[in-house]
Design a protein around this motif. Structure first.
Motif, short mmCIF file in Angstrom:
data_model
loop_
_atom_site.label_atom_id
_atom_site.label_comp_id
_atom_site.label_asym_id
_atom_site.label_seq_id
_atom_site.Cartn_x
_atom_site.Cartn_y
_atom_site.Cartn_z
N ILE A 163 0.87 -1.19 0.00
CA ILE A 163 0.00 0.00 0.00
C ILE A 163 0.90 1.23 0.00
CG2 ILE A 163 -1.69 1.31 1.36
CD1 ILE A 163 -2.89 -1.27 0.40
N ARG A 164 0.64 2.17 -0.91
CA ARG A 164 1.47 3.36 -0.96
C ARG A 164 1.31 4.18 0.33
NH1 ARG A 164 -0.99 3.90 -5.82
NH2 ARG A 164 -1.72 5.98 -5.32
N ARG A 165 2.42 4.79 0.73
CA ARG A 165 2.49 5.49 2.00
C ARG A 165 1.45 6.59 2.20
NH1 ARG A 165 7.60 4.99 4.88
NH2 ARG A 165 7.88 2.75 4.82
N GLU A 166 0.99 7.17 1.09
CA GLU A 166 0.06 8.31 1.19
C GLU A 166 -1.33 7.87 1.64
OE1 GLU A 166 2.26 7.23 -1.38
OE2 GLU A 166 1.12 8.14 -3.02
N PHE A 167 -1.51 6.63 1.99
CA PHE A 167 -2.87 6.12 2.23
C PHE A 167 -3.59 6.83 3.36
CE2 PHE A 167 -0.63 3.46 5.36
CZ PHE A 167 -1.54 3.40 6.40
N THR A 168 -2.85 7.50 4.23
CA THR A 168 -3.50 8.13 5.37
C THR A 168 -4.20 9.45 4.99
OG1 THR A 168 -1.45 9.25 5.93
CG2 THR A 168 -1.90 7.17 7.05
N ILE A 184 -9.00 2.10 0.91
CA ILE A 184 -7.53 2.25 0.90
C ILE A 184 -6.91 1.33 -0.14
CG2 ILE A 184 -5.44 1.79 2.25
CD1 ILE A 184 -7.08 2.75 4.75
N ARG A 187 -7.57 2.57 -3.70
CA ARG A 187 -6.89 3.80 -4.11
C ARG A 187 -5.37 3.71 -4.05
NH1 ARG A 187 -9.04 8.53 -0.70
NH2 ARG A 187 -9.21 6.90 0.88
N TYR A 188 -4.84 2.87 -3.15
CA TYR A 188 -3.40 2.96 -2.88
C TYR A 188 -2.62 1.67 -3.05
CZ TYR A 188 -4.70 7.47 -0.96
OH TYR A 188 -5.18 8.74 -0.81
N LYS A 190 -0.28 -0.96 -4.61
CA LYS A 190 0.70 -0.98 -5.70
C LYS A 190 0.40 -2.20 -6.58
CE LYS A 190 4.39 0.69 -2.62
NZ LYS A 190 5.58 0.24 -1.88
#
Ligand SMILES: [Mn+2]
Length: 205
Positions: A163-168, A184, A187-188, A190
């Motif tokens: 999961i890309r780090r920006e998920f928050t 999540i 959208r996130y 990889k």
């Protein structure tokens, strides 16, 4: 899902979502395991992907489920010994304690942990939980747990590095855990790794 009958009442409400790089065989796994006075949640990422990664993650999940009420440092140590013949895994564990209204957390390797506070006035509105570099089953960092007070409505999210780090970004603690987990991943996630998210809302007693 409502997890963990706790004297008849659930201590957390949770949801999870994930995608596997190789069909049906994810190297990522999660645990939601109640014990008297609390519940253990964990997300595990077996190194690499495919069957060998899945075997490492599954072995770790079984050990955590079988000893859910143990201290989180002891659980990581136990997994370390139990995973020596596997590829190894990274993992984050959180043990909720209902009597103390606390969450005790530990992470080895890069399974991200974020605690979203239900109180809209909380500053900061969230707490990131940083794991220490290492691989369970291969090389452990010094094991140090972190304890956080939790209030009803607070939401813990654990996510593997698929999961890309920006998920928050833009998350709200008010949403349903299952909806949050699916959103999540949608959208996130990889395309290059297994991905898994576990979302747990602390309900309190
Ligand atoms: Mn991974």
């Amino acid at each position: 899902m409502i997890g963990t009958p706790h004297n008849g009442r659930p201590l957390i409400e949770w949801g999870s979502a994930g995608v596997a790089l190789e069909k049906e065989t994810s190297g990522d796994a999660y645990v939601v395991a109640p014990f008297p006075g609390g519940v253990l949640v964990a997300v595990i990422d077996g190194l690499g992907h495919g069957a060998d990664a899945a075997a490492a993650a599954r072995d770790a999940a079984r050990l955590l489920e079988a000893h859910a009420g143990d201290a989180v440092t002891d659980l990581v140590q136990r997994c370390h010994e139990g995973l020596r013949k596997t590829r190894g895994a990274v993992m984050s564990l959180a043990s909720f304690n209902s009597r103390r209204s606390s969450m005790t957390w530990i992470g080895v390797g890069n399974v991200e942990g974020v605690l979203l506070f239900a109180n809209p006035a909380a500053e900061p509105p969230r707490d990131a939980l940083a794991g220490r570099a290492g691989v369970v089953g291969y090389q452990l960092p010094p094991l140090r747990e972190a304890v956080r007070a939790v209030s009803p409505g607070d939401v813990l999210i654990l996510a593997t590095d698929g999961i890309r780090r920006e998920f928050t970004a833009g998350l709200s603690a008010q949403d349903r855990p299952q909806d949050m987990a699916e959103s999540i991943v949608a959208r996130y996630a990889k395309e290059s790794d297994d991905a898994l998210v576990l979302v747990a809302r602390y309900l309190g007693v």
